[in-house]
Scaffold this active site. Structure first.
Site, PDB file in Angstrom:
ATOM      1  N   GLN A  32       1.783   1.090  -9.790  1.00 24.32           N
ATOM      2  CA  GLN A  32       1.716   1.159  -8.321  1.00 24.32           C
ATOM      3  C   GLN A  32       2.247  -0.147  -7.729  1.00 24.32           C
ATOM      4  O   GLN A  32       2.424  -0.260  -6.532  1.00 24.32           O
ATOM      5  CB  GLN A  32       0.272   1.344  -7.854  1.00 24.32           C
ATOM      6  N   ASN A  33       2.420  -1.141  -8.606  1.00 23.14           N
ATOM      7  CA  ASN A  33       2.767  -2.474  -8.129  1.00 23.14           C
ATOM      8  C   ASN A  33       4.243  -2.546  -7.751  1.00 23.14           C
ATOM      9  O   ASN A  33       5.069  -1.831  -8.299  1.00 23.14           O
ATOM     10  CB  ASN A  33       2.428  -3.528  -9.199  1.00 23.14           C
ATOM     11  N   VAL A  34       4.510  -3.427  -6.818  1.00 26.31           N
ATOM     12  CA  VAL A  34       5.885  -3.540  -6.284  1.00 26.31           C
ATOM     13  C   VAL A  34       6.476  -4.914  -6.622  1.00 26.31           C
ATOM     14  O   VAL A  34       7.513  -5.289  -6.102  1.00 26.31           O
ATOM     15  CB  VAL A  34       5.871  -3.325  -4.749  1.00 26.31           C
ATOM     16  N   ASP A  35       5.772  -5.655  -7.547  1.00 20.81           N
ATOM     17  CA  ASP A  35       6.147  -7.056  -7.775  1.00 20.81           C
ATOM     18  C   ASP A  35       7.148  -7.257  -8.909  1.00 20.81           C
ATOM     19  O   ASP A  35       7.629  -8.381  -9.109  1.00 20.81           O
ATOM     20  CB  ASP A  35       4.876  -7.911  -8.024  1.00 20.81           C
ATOM     21  N   THR A  44      -6.688  -0.929 -11.074  1.00 20.77           N
ATOM     22  CA  THR A  44      -6.531  -0.166  -9.839  1.00 20.77           C
ATOM     23  C   THR A  44      -7.875   0.347  -9.337  1.00 20.77           C
ATOM     24  O   THR A  44      -8.727   0.753 -10.115  1.00 20.77           O
ATOM     25  CB  THR A  44      -5.536   1.008  -9.996  1.00 20.77           C
ATOM     26  N   HIS A  85       5.614   3.038  -6.250  1.00 26.26           N
ATOM     27  CA  HIS A  85       5.646   2.570  -4.860  1.00 26.26           C
ATOM     28  C   HIS A  85       6.821   1.657  -4.573  1.00 26.26           C
ATOM     29  O   HIS A  85       6.814   0.924  -3.582  1.00 26.26           O
ATOM     30  CB  HIS A  85       4.320   1.862  -4.525  1.00 26.26           C
ATOM     31  N   GLU A 105     -14.634  -4.156 -11.977  1.00 25.34           N
ATOM     32  CA  GLU A 105     -15.619  -3.367 -11.205  1.00 25.34           C
ATOM     33  C   GLU A 105     -15.609  -1.914 -11.688  1.00 25.34           C
ATOM     34  O   GLU A 105     -14.644  -1.468 -12.308  1.00 25.34           O
ATOM     35  CB  GLU A 105     -15.296  -3.409  -9.703  1.00 25.34           C
TER      36      GLU A 105
HETATM   37  C1  BV8 Z   1       2.074  10.242   0.530  1.00 27.09           C
HETATM   38  C2  BV8 Z   1       3.694  -0.201  -1.390  1.00 27.09           C
HETATM   39  C3  BV8 Z   1       2.822  12.255   1.478  1.00 27.09           C
HETATM   40  C4  BV8 Z   1       3.608  -0.963  -0.099  1.00 27.09           C
HETATM   41  C5  BV8 Z   1       1.649   1.125  -1.466  1.00 27.09           C
HETATM   42  C6  BV8 Z   1      -2.267  10.523   5.978  1.00 27.09           C
HETATM   43  C7  BV8 Z   1      -0.894  10.702   6.065  1.00 27.09           C
HETATM   44  C8  BV8 Z   1      -0.061  10.628   4.954  1.00 27.09           C
HETATM   45  C9  BV8 Z   1      -0.624  10.341   3.729  1.00 27.09           C
HETATM   46  C10 BV8 Z   1      -1.988  10.141   3.669  1.00 27.09           C
HETATM   47  C11 BV8 Z   1      -2.825  10.245   4.745  1.00 27.09           C
HETATM   48  N1  BV8 Z   1      -4.106  10.020   4.337  1.00 27.09           N
HETATM   49  C12 BV8 Z   1      -4.119   9.747   3.019  1.00 27.09           C
HETATM   50  C13 BV8 Z   1      -2.856   9.821   2.603  1.00 27.09           C
HETATM   51  C14 BV8 Z   1      -2.377   9.584   1.298  1.00 27.09           C
HETATM   52  C15 BV8 Z   1      -1.999   8.114   1.260  1.00 27.09           C
HETATM   53  C16 BV8 Z   1      -3.201   7.380   0.704  1.00 27.09           C
HETATM   54  O1  BV8 Z   1      -3.463   7.466  -0.470  1.00 27.09           O
HETATM   55  N2  BV8 Z   1      -3.932   6.669   1.581  1.00 27.09           N
HETATM   56  C17 BV8 Z   1      -5.122   5.989   1.119  1.00 27.09           C
HETATM   57  C18 BV8 Z   1      -5.278   4.664   1.866  1.00 27.09           C
HETATM   58  C19 BV8 Z   1      -6.323   6.913   1.345  1.00 27.09           C
HETATM   59  N3  BV8 Z   1      -0.873   8.035   0.380  1.00 27.09           N
HETATM   60  C20 BV8 Z   1       0.349   7.942   0.891  1.00 27.09           C
HETATM   61  O2  BV8 Z   1       0.605   7.813   2.056  1.00 27.09           O
HETATM   62  C21 BV8 Z   1       1.453   8.031  -0.143  1.00 27.09           C
HETATM   63  N4  BV8 Z   1       2.422   8.987   0.314  1.00 27.09           N
HETATM   64  O3  BV8 Z   1       0.991  10.700   0.337  1.00 27.09           O
HETATM   65  O4  BV8 Z   1       3.117  10.951   1.035  1.00 27.09           O
HETATM   66  C22 BV8 Z   1       4.089  12.758   1.986  1.00 27.09           C
HETATM   67  C23 BV8 Z   1       4.718  13.798   1.295  1.00 27.09           C
HETATM   68  C24 BV8 Z   1       5.889  14.297   1.819  1.00 27.09           C
HETATM   69  C25 BV8 Z   1       6.453  13.731   2.977  1.00 27.09           C
HETATM   70  C26 BV8 Z   1       5.819  12.662   3.622  1.00 27.09           C
HETATM   71  C27 BV8 Z   1       4.630  12.166   3.123  1.00 27.09           C
HETATM   72  C28 BV8 Z   1       2.149   6.697  -0.286  1.00 27.09           C
HETATM   73  C29 BV8 Z   1       1.171   5.682  -0.820  1.00 27.09           C
HETATM   74  C30 BV8 Z   1       1.922   4.393  -1.196  1.00 27.09           C
HETATM   75  C31 BV8 Z   1       1.490   3.264  -0.287  1.00 27.09           C
HETATM   76  N5  BV8 Z   1       2.173   2.039  -0.712  1.00 27.09           N
HETATM   77  N6  BV8 Z   1       2.338   0.058  -1.883  1.00 27.09           N
HETATM   78  C32 BV8 Z   1       3.136  -2.373  -0.316  1.00 27.09           C
HETATM   79  O5  BV8 Z   1       2.668  -2.735  -1.413  1.00 27.09           O
HETATM   80  O6  BV8 Z   1       3.260  -3.145   0.666  1.00 27.09           O
HETATM   81  S1  BV8 Z   1       0.051   1.296  -1.991  1.00 27.09           S
HETATM   82  C33 BV8 Z   1      -0.558  -0.255  -2.255  1.00 27.09           C
HETATM   83  O7  BV8 Z   1      -1.941  -0.041  -2.383  1.00 27.09           O
HETATM   84  C34 BV8 Z   1      -0.133  -0.946  -3.534  1.00 27.09           C
HETATM   85  O8  BV8 Z   1       0.852  -0.228  -4.226  1.00 27.09           O
HETATM   86  C35 BV8 Z   1      -1.360  -1.038  -4.393  1.00 27.09           C
HETATM   87  O9  BV8 Z   1      -1.126  -0.690  -5.700  1.00 27.09           O
HETATM   88  C36 BV8 Z   1      -2.218  -0.062  -3.734  1.00 27.09           C
HETATM   89  C37 BV8 Z   1      -3.687  -0.490  -3.737  1.00 27.09           C
HETATM   90  O10 BV8 Z   1      -4.222   0.007  -4.799  1.00 27.09           O
HETATM   91  P1  BV8 Z   1      -4.551  -0.901  -6.089  1.00 27.09           P
HETATM   92  O11 BV8 Z   1      -3.313  -1.151  -6.845  1.00 27.09           O
HETATM   93  O12 BV8 Z   1      -5.648  -0.179  -6.748  1.00 27.09           O
HETATM   94  O13 BV8 Z   1      -5.029  -2.298  -5.556  1.00 27.09           O
HETATM   95  P2  BV8 Z   1      -6.446  -2.670  -4.917  1.00 27.09           P
HETATM   96  O14 BV8 Z   1      -6.302  -4.019  -4.337  1.00 27.09           O
HETATM   97  O15 BV8 Z   1      -6.900  -1.548  -4.066  1.00 27.09           O
HETATM   98  O16 BV8 Z   1      -7.446  -2.711  -6.182  1.00 27.09           O
HETATM   99  C38 BV8 Z   1      -7.235  -3.667  -7.202  1.00 27.09           C
HETATM  100  C39 BV8 Z   1      -8.197  -3.292  -8.312  1.00 27.09           C
HETATM  101  O17 BV8 Z   1      -7.991  -4.224  -9.367  1.00 27.09           O
HETATM  102  C40 BV8 Z   1      -9.668  -3.420  -7.914  1.00 27.09           C
HETATM  103  O18 BV8 Z   1     -10.377  -2.275  -8.387  1.00 27.09           O
HETATM  104  C41 BV8 Z   1     -10.150  -4.681  -8.650  1.00 27.09           C
HETATM  105  O19 BV8 Z   1     -11.485  -4.576  -9.088  1.00 27.09           O
HETATM  106  C42 BV8 Z   1      -9.231  -4.695  -9.834  1.00 27.09           C
HETATM  107  N7  BV8 Z   1      -8.973  -6.030 -10.383  1.00 27.09           N
HETATM  108  C43 BV8 Z   1      -8.992  -7.229  -9.734  1.00 27.09           C
HETATM  109  N8  BV8 Z   1      -8.652  -8.204 -10.609  1.00 27.09           N
HETATM  110  C44 BV8 Z   1      -8.413  -7.596 -11.805  1.00 27.09           C
HETATM  111  C45 BV8 Z   1      -8.619  -6.224 -11.668  1.00 27.09           C
HETATM  112  N9  BV8 Z   1      -8.456  -5.347 -12.673  1.00 27.09           N
HETATM  113  C46 BV8 Z   1      -8.093  -5.859 -13.869  1.00 27.09           C
HETATM  114  N10 BV8 Z   1      -7.879  -7.172 -14.092  1.00 27.09           N
HETATM  115  C47 BV8 Z   1      -8.029  -8.064 -13.090  1.00 27.09           C
HETATM  116  N11 BV8 Z   1      -7.813  -9.372 -13.310  1.00 27.09           N
END
Ligand code: BV8
Length: 261
Positions: free
Chosen positions: A109-112, A200, A127, A227
């Site tokens: 999911q990462n973009v880095d 994630t 992503h 977590e």
């Molecule tokens: C889609 C790029 C449909 C940008 C990202 C209303 C309208 C449309 C869609 C939706 C809607 N409602 C819901 C949706 C679906 C939506 C969605 O999921 N929303 C969520 C908020 C509910 N999804 C979308 O919109 C997707 N598209 O559905 O399209 C469609 C179909 C046809 C036509 C049109 C539309 C697109 C989703 C992509 C969004 N872009 N990234 C950018 O980065 O700037 S997502 C972005 O969030 C990152 O990619 C990142 O990966 C992600 C966050 O998630 P995580 O990676 O899990 O990161 P997070 O910080 O949350 O958690 C980190 C975890 O790591 C934690 O659990 C932590 O404990 C753990 N951790 C910390 N340290 C460590 C560790 N683990 C291991 N080791 C460590 N050291």
């Protein structure tokens, strides 16, 4: 742990046994895998300069249309930060596993781009990638050197379309993922016998469906996260801790060598 088996430092015996069969593996990584490289996770990124903004507005077409300069500055800040960091042991372990096991598919999911920087190949970037810039209208790539000559504070006009602006080549909320990339990821999840999820929160769809698709097809799932999340609760194993700690241990078990010291 049977005598003489490599000490994988508390990897569960049954997970080690599965790894030793060198199964088809699908890996899904999230922002947590890059945390130990110093890249704030998606949510944490808001504790820095951007705490006052809603990430969903920053990473969305509406947000970009409404305030392109702020969105562009946020991505310029993130790109700058990422240009100064290195892959960590977790990224390197995954690249090594891919070398050792041709049947391993790496989905992120990462973009880095840090998986590729660690040597991983054919990474499925669900992503997109912040290091690439495209035209907001034609989506044609804009060369990095072209960007150098333009401002960091607001999105330069696109060289491909007078109506277009430069934007990061990432999938924003509300935007569709690349169909081929998503299909390849879902096929890998459906085919694998082990799905490794690392770093994630599993809150973003459709990425979060990868381990569910794998489990439904009969694969075992291991989740690596400090977590407990929905994914960890549903997984066969939750390895509590960081990806830079656990992924090298999994790589060692896969190669049948003793775990890292
Ligand atoms: C889609 C790029 C449909 C940008 C990202 C209303 C309208 C449309 C869609 C939706 C809607 N409602 C819901 C949706 C679906 C939506 C969605 O999921 N929303 C969520 C908020 C509910 N999804 C979308 O919109 C997707 N598209 O559905 O399209 C469609 C179909 C046809 C036509 C049109 C539309 C697109 C989703 C992509 C969004 N872009 N990234 C950018 O980065 O700037 S997502 C972005 O969030 C990152 O990619 C990142 O990966 C992600 C966050 O998630 P995580 O990676 O899990 O990161 P997070 O910080 O949350 O958690 C980190 C975890 O790591 C934690 O659990 C932590 O404990 C753990 N951790 C910390 N340290 C460590 C560790 N683990 C291991 N080791 C460590 N050291």
């Amino acid at each position: 742990m049977a005598p003489g088996k490599p000490d994988n430092q508390h990897l569960p015996d049954d997970l080690v046994e599965l790894l030793e069969t060198r199964p088809e593996i699908c890996v899904l990584t999230g922002a947590g895998v890059s945390a130990e490289s110093g890249v704030p996770t998606f949510r944490d990124a808001q504790t820095g300069l951007w705490a006052k903004f809603d990430p969903l507005s920053l990473a969305s077409p509406e947000g970009f249309a409404e305030d392109p300069a702020t969105v562009w500055k946020w991505y310029s800040w993130r790109r700058e930060l990422i240009s100064r960091v290195e892959p960590n042991d977790g990224h390197r372990a995954l690249a090594g596993m891919q070398d050792a096991l041709p049947g391993l598919t790496l989905v992120t999911q990462n973009v880095d781009g840090l998986h590729q920087a660690a040597g991983a190949r054919d990474v499925l970037e669900l992503h997109g990638n912040i290091r690439r810039t495209i035209c907001s209208r034609t989506r044609r790539e804009i060369p990095a050197e072209w960007l150098e000559a333009h401002s960091r504070d607001h999105p330069p006009p696109s060289p491909h379309d007078p109506e277009g602006l430069a934007r990061p080549d990432v999938v924003w909320f509300g935007e569709a993922l690349d169909r081929e990339v998503l299909e390849a990821a879902l096929e890998a999840a459906d085919r694998c016998r082990l799905c490794i999820v690392a770093g994630t929160a599993g809150t973003v769809e459709p990425a979060a469906s990868i381990p569910r698709v794998a489990a439904r097809a009969g694969a075992r799932v291991v989740d690596i996260n400090p977590e407990v999340t929905e994914i960890g609760r549903a997984a066969d194993w939750h390895l509590e801790g960081t990806s830079a700690t656990w992924l090298p241990r999994i790589a060692a078990a896969l190669s049948g060598s003793p775990g890292p010291g």
